[in-house]
Design a protein around this motif. Structure first.
Motif, mmCIF file in Angstrom:
data_model
loop_
_atom_site.group_PDB
_atom_site.id
_atom_site.type_symbol
_atom_site.label_atom_id
_atom_site.label_comp_id
_atom_site.label_asym_id
_atom_site.label_seq_id
_atom_site.Cartn_x
_atom_site.Cartn_y
_atom_site.Cartn_z
ATOM 1 N N LEU A 63 98.608 6.255 60.678
ATOM 2 C CA LEU A 63 98.568 5.480 59.442
ATOM 3 C C LEU A 63 97.650 6.146 58.412
ATOM 4 N N LEU A 64 96.456 6.520 58.838
ATOM 5 C CA LEU A 64 95.464 7.074 57.920
ATOM 6 C C LEU A 64 95.906 8.403 57.320
ATOM 7 N N PHE A 65 96.413 9.296 58.163
ATOM 8 C CA PHE A 65 96.732 10.634 57.657
ATOM 9 C C PHE A 65 98.077 10.692 56.950
ATOM 10 N N SER A 66 98.967 9.766 57.244
ATOM 11 C CA SER A 66 100.178 9.675 56.437
ATOM 12 C C SER A 66 99.796 9.264 55.013
ATOM 13 N N GLY A 67 98.855 8.328 54.908
ATOM 14 C CA GLY A 67 98.376 7.933 53.591
ATOM 15 C C GLY A 67 97.695 9.069 52.865
ATOM 16 N N VAL A 73 102.029 -2.945 59.762
ATOM 17 C CA VAL A 73 102.718 -4.106 60.348
ATOM 18 C C VAL A 73 102.808 -3.958 61.870
ATOM 19 N N LEU A 74 103.179 -2.766 62.336
ATOM 20 C CA LEU A 74 103.289 -2.537 63.780
ATOM 21 C C LEU A 74 101.941 -2.718 64.472
ATOM 22 N N LEU A 75 100.879 -2.262 63.827
ATOM 23 C CA LEU A 75 99.545 -2.396 64.417
ATOM 24 C C LEU A 75 99.159 -3.865 64.542
#
Length: 506
Positions: free
Chosen positions: A91-95, A181-183
């Motif tokens: 999530l973080l690195f996609s952002g 959402v998945l998290l």
């Protein structure tokens, strides 16, 4: 016929499956959306061709290089813990990729996102194989899981086109929203399987040796895309990777707690399933790359038009959970996989007729055929690749399968690129480009044909394997992939036949 209670999923089981399928869908769609957005990224950031290729290469190297280590980490430290941890990293690195203003920022973001996927994916598949009861429930879950992964790629092409029309940065921000959402769902729903995780040691020296070998293999394969200028470097890198793999293999034979148990690959059909996965992925990704060149560079289609053209590949969303289990029940896993690969062979061959003013209707049989291929191959490969594997090794088995798929993708793209470039030579113009693409389509045709041969010949179960002490507390109860596949749909017991094997104690 009313479905037996033993095969019904509880609400919690269904929620778990939604989370895990969502994660593999996210991984597939992330890759597909980026592929479609590459021209827009090049224009905005002013990237060279080498830098643009590196955006894909960085992800492949991270994903393929860390997959087996990720599988082992899931077995040692816990599948739930690894899944949640690396979903956060993803999530973080996609952002971060969405905020990139220079090429190096994008390359770093994609490399770490690839590493996150390398840990996340085997943790997810091992959560399925250790959380769902062996037999019908697990087989159905694996087929649905495979369909979600394939659908992620095909639907991601369309989503990538739509998002790129808004702005290419949304190709990175959209996965952040899905991952969040998945998290939120995963934290309360996922539990550590009773037999899963915290077994043995990670084996840091062996893990580092293997990871270095896998990273070099992945990098060497991407260098093959420019074989005419990077041939020496590619060969040298692949030889070094092979040397490290040999060192790793000799070390594992003497290790008290090996990272990959040497006998694991002797599970019936497992090696054939992984080789087939490599060839299957290589055929599709090579073909998808060539199709993108044909539609966007030769025909002048936009990214959105290209994504919509490939939407029919998403037929597997419907076919995989409905048609595939019935065919597996009737014909067995091995035959269904072979049939799916032959459908792909026909689809690729039909595309050889392409010309510069081909109507979309002429492409439909190819797109539909590829949809059938995914539906009949992706999920059943997960069954074949985890059959006969102990619950304590399901993470490694999942890592092996996904490593095969990832390296197959790299090999397929590299081989198709090398052939296309060689066929084009110094020629210019649309006709020369079309001839080069037609020639390069021979790569996916050969790959998919070899895959059908491997799963047909190499996937035959070995006799006399029932007594293998490593056979499984966590894999399917039956002794071969074809036997287990008979359970994919619920059915009444055959009073004239033997009882099915009892579920082993966990």
């Amino acid at each position: 016929m009313e479905q037996p209670a033993a095969t019904r999923m509880s609400a919690r089981d269904l929620g778990v499956l939604v989370v895990l399928c969502g994660a593999i869908f996210l991984e597939g769609s992330d890759v597909a959306m980026l592929n479609v957005a590459l021209p827009a990224i090049r224009t905005d950031l002013g990237l060279t061709t080498t830098e643009l290729s590196g955006v894909i290469t960085a992800y492949v190297v991270g994903y393929g290089g860390f997959m087996l280590l990720g599988g082992r980490a899931a077995d040692v430290f816990g599948r739930r813990r690894m899944f949640l941890t690396w979903l956060v990293v993803f999530l973080l690195f996609s952002g971060l990729g969405g905020f990139a203003t220079e090429g190096w920022m994008l390359l770093l973001a994609r490399f770490v996102t690839g590493i996150a996927a390398g840990f996340l994916t085997p943790a997810g598949i091992s959560l399925i194989t250790t959380s769902f009861a062996e037999g019908p429930a697990r087989n159905r879950a694996l087929i649905i899981y495979g369909a979600a992964g394939a659908a992620g790629f095909s639907l991601g092409l369309v989503a990538g086109g739509l998002l790129t029309a808004i702005g290419w940065r949304w190709v990175f921000f959209a996965p952040v929203l899905i991952a969040a959402v998945l998290l939120a769902l995963a934290i309360p729903l996922l539990t550590e399987p009773p037999d899963g995780g915290r077994r043995g040691r990670l084996g840091v020296p062996a893990a580092l040796t293997l990871t270095a070998s896998m990273v070099l293999f992945a990098y060497g394969l991407t260098l093959l895309e420019r074989v005419h200028e990077m041939g020496v470097q590619a060969v040298g890198t692949l030889l070094l990777a092979t040397a490290l793999l040999v060192v790793f293999a000799f070390g594992q034979r003497r290790a008290a707690d090996p990272l990959i148990r040497p006998g694991l690959l002797r599970a019936p059909g497992l090696a054939a399933a992984n080789v087939t996965a490599l060839l299957f992925a290589g055929s599709f990704y090579g073909f998808q790359f060539l199709t993108t060149l044909y539609l966007q560079e030769l025909r002048g289609w936009t990214a959105l038009q290209t994504g919509l053209a490939m939407l029919l590949m998403a037929l597997d969303v419907v076919l995989a959970p409905t048609l595939a289990p019935r065919l597996v029940q009737r014909f067995g896993v091995r035959r269904v996989i072979a049939g799916g690969l032959l459908a792909g062979l026909v689809a690729y061959t039909l595309f050889l007729r392409a010309d510069l003013d081909w109507a979309y209707a002429a492409m439909v049989p190819t797109m539909v055929g590829i949809g059938f291929m995914f539906a009949l191959v992706y999920g059943p490969l997960a069954i074949a690749a985890t059959d006969g594997v102990a619950g304590s090794e399901q993470g490694v088995a999942g890592g092996l399968l996904n490593t095969s798929l990832q390296f197959g993708a790299a090999l397929g793209i590299s081989a198709a690129t090398a052939v296309q470039v060689a066929a084009l030579g110094a020629a210019t113009g649309p006709e020369a480009g079309l001839d080069a693409i037609r020639t390069a389509i021979g790569v996916p045709i050969v790959f998919v044909l070899l895959g059908a041969v491997v799963i047909t010949v190499g996937g035959r179960p070995h006799s006399g394997r029932r007594g293998d002490p490593h056979r499984s507390t966590g894999a399917v109860a039956t002794s071969t992939s074809d036997e287990l596949s008979a359970a994919c749909l619920p059915r009444e017991p055959d009073p004239s036949g033997p009882e099915s094997a009892p579920a082993p104690a966990r």
